[in-house]
Write a protein that holds these residues in place. Structure first.
Motif, mmCIF file in Angstrom:
data_model
loop_
_atom_site.group_PDB
_atom_site.id
_atom_site.type_symbol
_atom_site.label_atom_id
_atom_site.label_comp_id
_atom_site.label_asym_id
_atom_site.label_seq_id
_atom_site.Cartn_x
_atom_site.Cartn_y
_atom_site.Cartn_z
ATOM 1 N N ASN A 1 0.826 -1.212 0.000
ATOM 2 C CA ASN A 1 0.000 0.000 0.000
ATOM 3 C C ASN A 1 0.859 1.260 0.000
ATOM 4 O O ASN A 1 0.586 2.221 -0.726
ATOM 5 N N HIS B 1 -6.508 -1.244 13.191
ATOM 6 C CA HIS B 1 -7.966 -1.155 13.263
ATOM 7 C C HIS B 1 -8.588 -1.431 14.632
ATOM 8 O O HIS B 1 -9.706 -1.001 14.880
ATOM 9 N N ARG C 1 -10.660 2.672 6.664
ATOM 10 C CA ARG C 1 -9.668 3.761 6.618
ATOM 11 C C ARG C 1 -9.309 4.221 8.030
ATOM 12 O O ARG C 1 -9.189 5.423 8.284
ATOM 13 N N THR D 1 -12.547 -0.961 3.303
ATOM 14 C CA THR D 1 -11.706 -0.539 4.406
ATOM 15 C C THR D 1 -12.399 0.544 5.202
ATOM 16 O O THR D 1 -13.134 1.355 4.641
ATOM 17 N N THR E 1 -6.552 4.086 9.252
ATOM 18 C CA THR E 1 -5.414 4.942 8.956
ATOM 19 C C THR E 1 -5.520 5.281 7.467
ATOM 20 O O THR E 1 -6.102 4.513 6.695
ATOM 21 N N PRO E 2 -4.919 6.392 7.049
ATOM 22 C CA PRO E 2 -5.016 6.765 5.636
ATOM 23 C C PRO E 2 -4.289 5.808 4.716
ATOM 24 O O PRO E 2 -4.437 5.887 3.496
ATOM 25 N N ARG E 3 -3.518 4.873 5.256
ATOM 26 C CA ARG E 3 -2.738 3.978 4.409
ATOM 27 C C ARG E 3 -3.470 2.677 4.087
ATOM 28 O O ARG E 3 -2.950 1.818 3.397
ATOM 29 N N ASN E 4 -4.653 2.502 4.626
ATOM 30 C CA ASN E 4 -5.402 1.262 4.396
ATOM 31 C C ASN E 4 -6.159 1.317 3.082
ATOM 32 O O ASN E 4 -6.731 2.343 2.733
ATOM 33 N N ARG E 5 -6.173 0.165 2.388
ATOM 34 C CA ARG E 5 -6.902 0.107 1.119
ATOM 35 C C ARG E 5 -7.864 -1.088 1.056
ATOM 36 O O ARG E 5 -8.459 -1.314 0.025
#
Lengths: 99, 303
Positions: free
Chosen positions: A54, B161, B225, B223, B227-231
Motif C-alpha cells: 500500500n 484497526h 480507513r 476498508t 489509517t489513511p494507508r489502508n486500502r
C-alpha cells in the motif's frame, strides 16, 4: 548509461509494514517523477504484505500513475512468487480503481 | 476463593469448540464492567482437556485486561495436561514483573511458538523469527512465506484497526500428526462489525447485520480507513492465501462468527453472546506448503 539498480534490502528493513513501504516509495519516486528508468532488485527480499505494498507501489500508482510505473520500473533478481504478489497487487488496485 | 473473586471455569472437549468455550472467557471480561469489579480472577482448568491457540490468546487478552486494572490473576492447581501445558509454555510468567511480553521468547517446545503481545514496531522481527523457527525446527525445505505474510496481515490488522487497550496477543502451534499449523490472534478492541457499521453510518449508509458486516470486511477494497494507508486488501489477502493452501479461517467478533472451509466456502452465524474485540484463527495444512523456490529469475519484469 546503465540503468541504476536499487537493492530493496539496502532501502528497507523488512517488507511487512507501511513504514518500510514508505521507504521504498521514497527511493523509487524520484525516478518515476523524472521519467527515468530504474531496476529494483529483490535479491534476498522477503514476500511483501499488503501494508508494505500500500505504502510503496500503491502510493506510486496514486501519485504517478500506471504509465509512469511501466515506463520507469523493472523488477530484477526476483523469485517468481514474490514478483507474482507485486504484479497481482498492482493489477487488483487498477481493477478496483477502474470499477 | 474469597467473596469478590471471579472464578473462570474453562471446560472443553477434545476439539477447538470455540463457540462453547469463548463465552466463559468473555463473561470474565464483562465482569470487569460490573460494580464493584472482581477483586481477583481464578482460572480453573480442572475440567479442561484441550486448549488451542484460539483459547490461549483470548485468555491472554483477559489476563492483560485484569492486569491493567491491577486485579490479581492466578491459576488453580490441577493435576491434568492442560495445567502442565500452561506451565510448559510459561503462560502465567508473562505477567510477572519485568517480563517483556512484546519480545520473542524462546521456548524449549519445538512445536510451539511463544505467546506474543503484538507491538507495531516488532511486527517484522517477530514474523521473521517465527518463520525461521518453523523453517529450521519443523518444516525444513518448505517455503514459509505464507506464514510470514499471514502473521504480518494479522498483526497489521490489529495495530491499524482494533483500538484495543490490551493491544493483542498471538500464539502459534504446530500439530505434526494432523499436518497443521494453527495461528490465533485476539484483541479486545472495537470489533470488526462495529467498526464497519460505524464507517457506514458516518457515510450515511444503512448499517449491516453483524454477520453481513463481518463478511463485508473480507471483501477486497473494503476498508474503514482507520489509517489513511489502508486500502482494504489485508483480510482478503489473508483469506485468499489460506484458501490456496486448503486451510481454514475462523473469525469471531462482536455477535458474529465467520468461517471459511478448505474449499473456500464462507459461512456466517450469529452468536448468542458478544465477543469483545476480534478472535481470528488460521489453520494451515503443512502438506500443501510449497518447496523453497529456486534462485532468483534472470529476467526482468515490468508492469
Amino acid at each position: 548509461m546503465d540503468t541504476p539498480i536499487i537493492l530493496l534490502n539496502d532501502v528497507v528493513n523488512g517488507t511487512y509494514t507501511n513504514d518500510e513501504g514508505a521507504k521504498l516509495y521514497a527511493a523509487l519516486a524520484p525516478h518515476l517523477a523524472a521519467g527515468t528508468a530504474v531496476r529494483l532488485s529483490l535479491r534476498g527480499a522477503s514476500a511483501m504484505s499488503t501494508s508494505f505494498l500500500n505504502s510503496s507501489f500503491g502510493d506510486l500508482l496514486d501519485h504517478y500513475g500506471i504509465v509512469a510505473l511501466r515506463t520507469s520500473l523493472k523488477l530484477v533478481d526476483f523469485v517468481p512468487s514474490h514478483a507474482a504478489i507485486i504484479k497481482k497487487y498492482v493489477d487488483d488496485l487498477l481493477t478496483l480503481e477502474a470499477a | 476463593m474469597t467473596p469478590g473473586d471471579f472464578t473462570l471455569d474453562l471446560v472443553s472437549a477434545d476439539s477447538p469448540q470455540y463457540i462453547d468455550f469463548v463465552p466463559a472467557l468473555t463473561a470474565a471480561y464483562h465482569a470487569l464492567s460490573t460494580s464493584p469489579p472482581p477483586t481477583a480472577l481464578l482460572v480453573n482448568v480442572s475440567a479442561c482437556r484441550f486448549l488451542t491457540p484460539g483459547h490461549l490468546v483470548v485468555l491472554a487478552c483477559l489476563v492483560e485486561a485484569y492486569g491493567q486494572r491491577k486485579i490479581a490473576v492466578s491459576l488453580g492447581v490441577s493435576d491434568n495436561e492442560v495445567h502442565d501445558y500452561l506451565k510448559n509454555i510459561r503462560f502465567f510468567d508473562y505477567w510477572k514483573p519485568g517480563f517483556d511480553r512484546g519480545r520473542f521468547t524462546r521456548q524449549d517446545l519445538e512445536t510451539t511458538l511463544c505467546l506474543w503481545q503484538i507491538h507495531p514496531e516488532m511486527i517484522y522481527q517477530h514474523a521473521r523469527e517465527a518463520q525461521a523457527h518453523f523453517s529450521q525446527q519443523v518444516l525444513p525445505g518448505k517455503n514459509l512465506d505464507v506464514l510470514g505474510l499471514n502473521w504480518a496481515e494479522l498483526f497489521n490488522n490489529i495495530c491499524d484497526h482494533s483500538r484495543s487497550e490490551v493491544q493483542g496477543y498471538c500464539f502459534t502451534q504446530h500439530y505434526p500428526g494432523r499436518q497443521q499449523i494453527v495461528t490465533a490472534v485476539c484483541d479486545f478492541g472495537i470489533g470488526i462489525p462495529t467498526s464497519i457499521n460505524q464507517m457506514r453510518r458516518a457515510a450515511g449508509v444503512e448499517p449491516l447485520s453483524e454477520t453481513a458486516a463481518l463478511q463485508e470486511a473480507l471483501r477486497r477494497g473494503v476498508t474503514t480507513r482507520s489509517t489513511p494507508r489502508n486500502r482494504g486488501f489485508g483480510l482478503d489477502s489473508l483469506a485468499t492465501s489460506v484458501h490456496a493452501l486448503g486451510g481454514e479461517l475462523i473469525f469471531m467478533s462482536n455477535f458474529a462468527l465467520l468461517s471459511q472451509n478448505p474449499a473456500g466456502e464462507v459461512h456466517t452465524k450469529k452468536l448468542p453472546y458478544c465477543v469483545p474485540g476480534t478472535l481470528i484463527v488460521v489453520t494451515l495444512n503443512t502438506a500443501g506448503l510449497p518447496d523453497v523456490e529456486d534462485e532468483p529469475d534472470a529476467d526482468e519484469l515490468g508492469f
